[in-house]
Design an enzyme around this catalytic site. Structure first.
Site, mmCIF file in Angstrom:
data_model
loop_
_atom_site.group_PDB
_atom_site.id
_atom_site.type_symbol
_atom_site.label_atom_id
_atom_site.label_comp_id
_atom_site.label_asym_id
_atom_site.label_seq_id
_atom_site.Cartn_x
_atom_site.Cartn_y
_atom_site.Cartn_z
ATOM 1 N N HIS A 250 -2.292 -6.427 2.007
ATOM 2 C CA HIS A 250 -3.071 -5.536 2.881
ATOM 3 C C HIS A 250 -3.481 -6.191 4.193
ATOM 4 O O HIS A 250 -4.424 -5.733 4.861
ATOM 5 C CB HIS A 250 -4.315 -5.039 2.131
ATOM 6 C CG HIS A 250 -4.678 -3.615 2.445
ATOM 7 N ND1 HIS A 250 -5.668 -3.279 3.338
ATOM 8 C CD2 HIS A 250 -4.196 -2.433 1.979
ATOM 9 C CE1 HIS A 250 -5.784 -1.961 3.413
ATOM 10 N NE2 HIS A 250 -4.893 -1.425 2.593
ATOM 11 N N HIS B 135 6.113 3.946 3.529
ATOM 12 C CA HIS B 135 4.673 3.935 3.265
ATOM 13 C C HIS B 135 4.159 5.369 3.266
ATOM 14 O O HIS B 135 4.474 6.136 4.165
ATOM 15 C CB HIS B 135 3.997 3.128 4.379
ATOM 16 C CG HIS B 135 2.524 2.977 4.258
ATOM 17 N ND1 HIS B 135 1.640 3.657 5.068
ATOM 18 C CD2 HIS B 135 1.764 2.212 3.440
ATOM 19 C CE1 HIS B 135 0.403 3.298 4.773
ATOM 20 N NE2 HIS B 135 0.449 2.427 3.781
#
Length: 382
Positions: free
Chosen positions: A185, A285
């Protein structure tokens, strides 16, 4: 056929939907949003649509170039997300006009379905082993989790051990062969990313995602030298020009463009083809809504290097509203044995429940990213 009107709907949990209408009664839906900046993207869409009212919606390539190239300042998350949603809606219109699913207009499918993974845990993951077992029992063959909480540039091995223990718990719960994607992340800086990647190798992850922030992609070379785990990145890259260098440098194994952030169907199909030329896999994504997911599936259908698709059903951000709530027919995204079929109806292949969209737009949202700080008070990467 001419574009006559558009509407924007800001709906929970954190999404923005766009409907573009034409004088022939055909309308299309898109999902232009940056999570936490929906109002900003909304304004950008309104500015860009000034150029499209009265135009032929079928000239998608020309519209894309006009919206991108006619602006002196280009790229970035806000502009590209606005273009993305407009592009998705135009493809939806075009498919409906020709009575064909979008993938047919992109050259036809090279697959009938694609593997999907399910998110487990949250931003501060806990009890992920139990969560992983539950989704595998539902039929998923792959999961993704946040690997860490916040980490300093140089941090303690205690935090490394905690992250490794979470992955170990997932591996133990799901067995040897379920795929585990581990999302760093962007919370991990290069010095600790090297340590963490090496420590995770015994658990045979499917990939590590964003081991460093995209603005530090030059660090991927060194990280790649420390691990055999496939490296994935790309959710914070917004055009083929952003992906050009990471592909030519040769240190990434999987790219993850977001079809609501990286120029929509038109641009992401080109990015996928660029990646194929470098023997790099595609895994778009998509922790977003149903329109974004449908757009992803049409690019997946026509991209030989697509191998798995993110989807947001049950993700920790979807509090109060979830992926299927806005669809008239949720069965279009029925997951079976860890796969989802490519939508077959015209356009994006989904029917939006417009009455529900309008009701939820009255509720709206002001979703914001969490703000994290280290113990010393400095801002941490979220």
């Amino acid at each position: 056929m001419k574009i006559t009107h558009f509407e924007l709907y800001q709906v929970p949990p954190r999404w923005l939907f766009l409907k573009i209408e034409t004088d022939e009664g055909i309308s299309g839906w898109g999902e232009p949003v940056i999570e936490g900046r929906a109002d900003t993207v909304r304004t950008c869409v309104e500015e860009l649509m000034d150029y499209l009212i009265g135009k032929d919606p079928l000239r998608i390539e020309d519209h894309w170039n006009m919206l991108y190239r006619s602006g002196f300042y280009r790229g970035g998350p806000i502009l590209m997300s606005a273009i993305s949603g407009i592009d998705q809606a135009l493809w939806d219109i075009k498919g409906k006009y020709f009575n064909a699913p979008v993938y047919q207009l992109l050259g036809g499918a090279c697959r009938d379905s694609i593997r999907v993974y399910s998110w487990i845990g949250g931003d501060r993951p806990h009890d992920v082993g139990k969560a992983a077992k539950e989704v595998v029992e539902l039929g998923f063959t792959a999961v993704k989790m946040n690997g860490t909480e916040e980490l300093q540039y140089i941090d303690s091995h205690e935090k490394i051990d905690q992250a490794v223990e979470r992955v170990a718990a997932v591996r133990e719960a799901v067995g040897k062969y379920v795929g585990i994607g581990i999302d760093f992340h962007g919370r991990v800086h290069k010095p600790m990313a090297k340590v963490l990647a090496k420590e995770l190798e015994p658990y045979r992850p499917m990939f590590i995602e964003e081991p460093v922030l995209s603005e530090n992609n030059e660090a991927l070379k060194e990280i790649a030298q420390h691990t055999t785990i496939p490296i994935a990145t790309g959710e914070r890259m917004f055009s083929r020009w952003d992906f050009k260098h990471v592909l030519s440098d040769g240190h990434v194994d999987i790219i993850q463009p977001d079809l609501s952030h990286a120029g929509g169907i038109t641009e992401c199909k080109k990015i996928a083809s660029m990646a194929e030329a470098y023997d790099v896999a595609l895994a778009p994504h998509c922790p977003l809504g149903p329109i974004a997911l449908a757009a992803c599936l049409h690019v997946d259908a026509t991209s030989h290097n697509a191998f798995i698709q993110e989807q947001s059903l049950g993700i920790h951000y979807n509090k109060g509203s979830d992926l299927l709530d806005y669809l008239a027919d949720p069965s279009v995204f029925e997951y079976k044995d860890g796969y989802v079929q490519i939508p077959q109806k015209p356009g994006l292949g989904i029917e939006i429940n417009e009455d529900h969209v309008k009701r939820m737009a009255e509720v709206g949202h002001r979703w914001r990213n969490p703000v994290w700080r280290h113990n010393d008070g400095s801002i941490a990467e979220w």
